[in-house]
Design a protein around this motif. Structure first.
Motif, PDB file in Angstrom:
ATOM      1  N   GLY A 119       0.863  -1.342  -0.230  1.00  0.00           N
ATOM      2  CA  GLY A 119       0.448  -0.172   0.239  1.00  0.00           C
ATOM      3  C   GLY A 119       0.560   1.136   0.099  1.00  0.00           C
ATOM      4  O   GLY A 119       1.998   0.827   0.140  1.00  0.00           O
ATOM      5  N   GLN A 120       0.338   2.452  -0.093  1.00  0.00           N
ATOM      6  CA  GLN A 120       1.199   3.813   0.153  1.00  0.00           C
ATOM      7  C   GLN A 120       1.323   4.230   1.082  1.00  0.00           C
ATOM      8  O   GLN A 120       1.939   4.816   1.771  1.00  0.00           O
ATOM      9  N   GLY A 121       1.112   3.580   2.318  1.00  0.00           N
ATOM     10  CA  GLY A 121       1.089   3.753   4.023  1.00  0.00           C
ATOM     11  C   GLY A 121       0.578   4.865   4.497  1.00  0.00           C
ATOM     12  O   GLY A 121      -0.669   5.100   3.661  1.00  0.00           O
ATOM     13  N   THR A 122       0.691   4.940   5.767  1.00  0.00           N
ATOM     14  CA  THR A 122      -0.067   6.095   6.233  1.00  0.00           C
ATOM     15  C   THR A 122       0.390   5.732   7.798  1.00  0.00           C
ATOM     16  O   THR A 122       1.501   5.191   7.801  1.00  0.00           O
ATOM     17  N   GLN A 123       0.471   7.295   8.206  1.00  0.00           N
ATOM     18  CA  GLN A 123       1.189   8.275   9.159  1.00  0.00           C
ATOM     19  C   GLN A 123       0.897   7.516  10.354  1.00  0.00           C
ATOM     20  O   GLN A 123      -0.119   8.392  11.074  1.00  0.00           O
ATOM     21  N   VAL A 124       1.720   7.129  11.367  1.00  0.00           N
ATOM     22  CA  VAL A 124       1.239   7.209  12.952  1.00  0.00           C
ATOM     23  C   VAL A 124       2.377   7.610  14.048  1.00  0.00           C
ATOM     24  O   VAL A 124       2.721   7.925  13.342  1.00  0.00           O
ATOM     25  N   THR A 125       1.353   9.114  14.630  1.00  0.00           N
ATOM     26  CA  THR A 125       2.501   9.866  15.310  1.00  0.00           C
ATOM     27  C   THR A 125       1.441   9.811  16.849  1.00  0.00           C
ATOM     28  O   THR A 125       0.682  10.400  16.585  1.00  0.00           O
ATOM     29  N   VAL A 126       3.292   8.698  16.860  1.00  0.00           N
ATOM     30  CA  VAL A 126       2.697   9.212  19.122  1.00  0.00           C
ATOM     31  C   VAL A 126       3.578  10.353  19.553  1.00  0.00           C
ATOM     32  O   VAL A 126       4.844  10.168  19.447  1.00  0.00           O
ATOM     33  N   SER A 127       2.546  11.057  19.863  1.00  0.00           N
ATOM     34  CA  SER A 127       3.817  12.550  20.753  1.00  0.00           C
ATOM     35  C   SER A 127       2.556  13.372  21.110  1.00  0.00           C
ATOM     36  O   SER A 127       1.146  12.971  21.563  1.00  0.00           O
ATOM     37  N   SER A 128       3.304  13.626  22.945  1.00  0.00           N
ATOM     38  CA  SER A 128       1.897  14.452  23.074  1.00  0.00           C
ATOM     39  C   SER A 128       2.334  16.346  22.771  1.00  0.00           C
ATOM     40  O   SER A 128       1.439  16.862  23.677  1.00  0.00           O
TER      41      SER A 128
END
Length: 128
Positions: A119-128
């Protein structure tokens, strides 16, 4: 033409949850191994979870074991990745991929798929 489309990424606080979806078209996903890989900036792409197209068995990387769950909905031709207890180090672009069953699902997760279907990818960002 076989295609994979990911969705569900986004910004989440540490300790939060997200569910990623990978929907296939042009082929029946439950006849293939399906895997989730991720790539963080400056790092190699790594396999984190895969589900077998033979018996539905699942594989998880040690880094996500107990926090992530992979599952299928065959009626929707979709594979999900439920992610919980997210950490900043889970931040990455997440990709799904499909492999024919000529390799084991374990090998797929450690060495990559026996195909070029990503797939083209999906961004996951874990941040406060």
């Amino acid at each position: 033409q076989r295609q994979l489309v990911e969705s569900g990424g986004g910004l989440v606080q540490p300790g939060g949850s997200l569910r990623l979806s990978c929907t296939g078209s042009g082929f029946t996903m439950d006849e293939w191994h399906i895997g989730w890989f991720r790539q963080a900036p400056g790092k190699a792409r790594e396999g984190i979870s895969c589900i077998s197209g033979v018996d539905g068995s699942t594989v998880y990387a040690d880094s996500v074991k107990g926090r992530y769950t992979i599952s299928r909905d065959n009626k929707k031709n979709t594979v999900y990745l439920q992610m919980s207890a997210l950490k900043p180090e889970d931040t990455a672009v997440y990709y799904c991929t499909a492999s024919p069953r000529i390799i084991t699902v374990q090998r797929m997760c450690t060495h990559g798929p026996a195909s070029d279907y990503w797939g083209q990818g999906t961004q996951v960002t874990v941040s406060s």
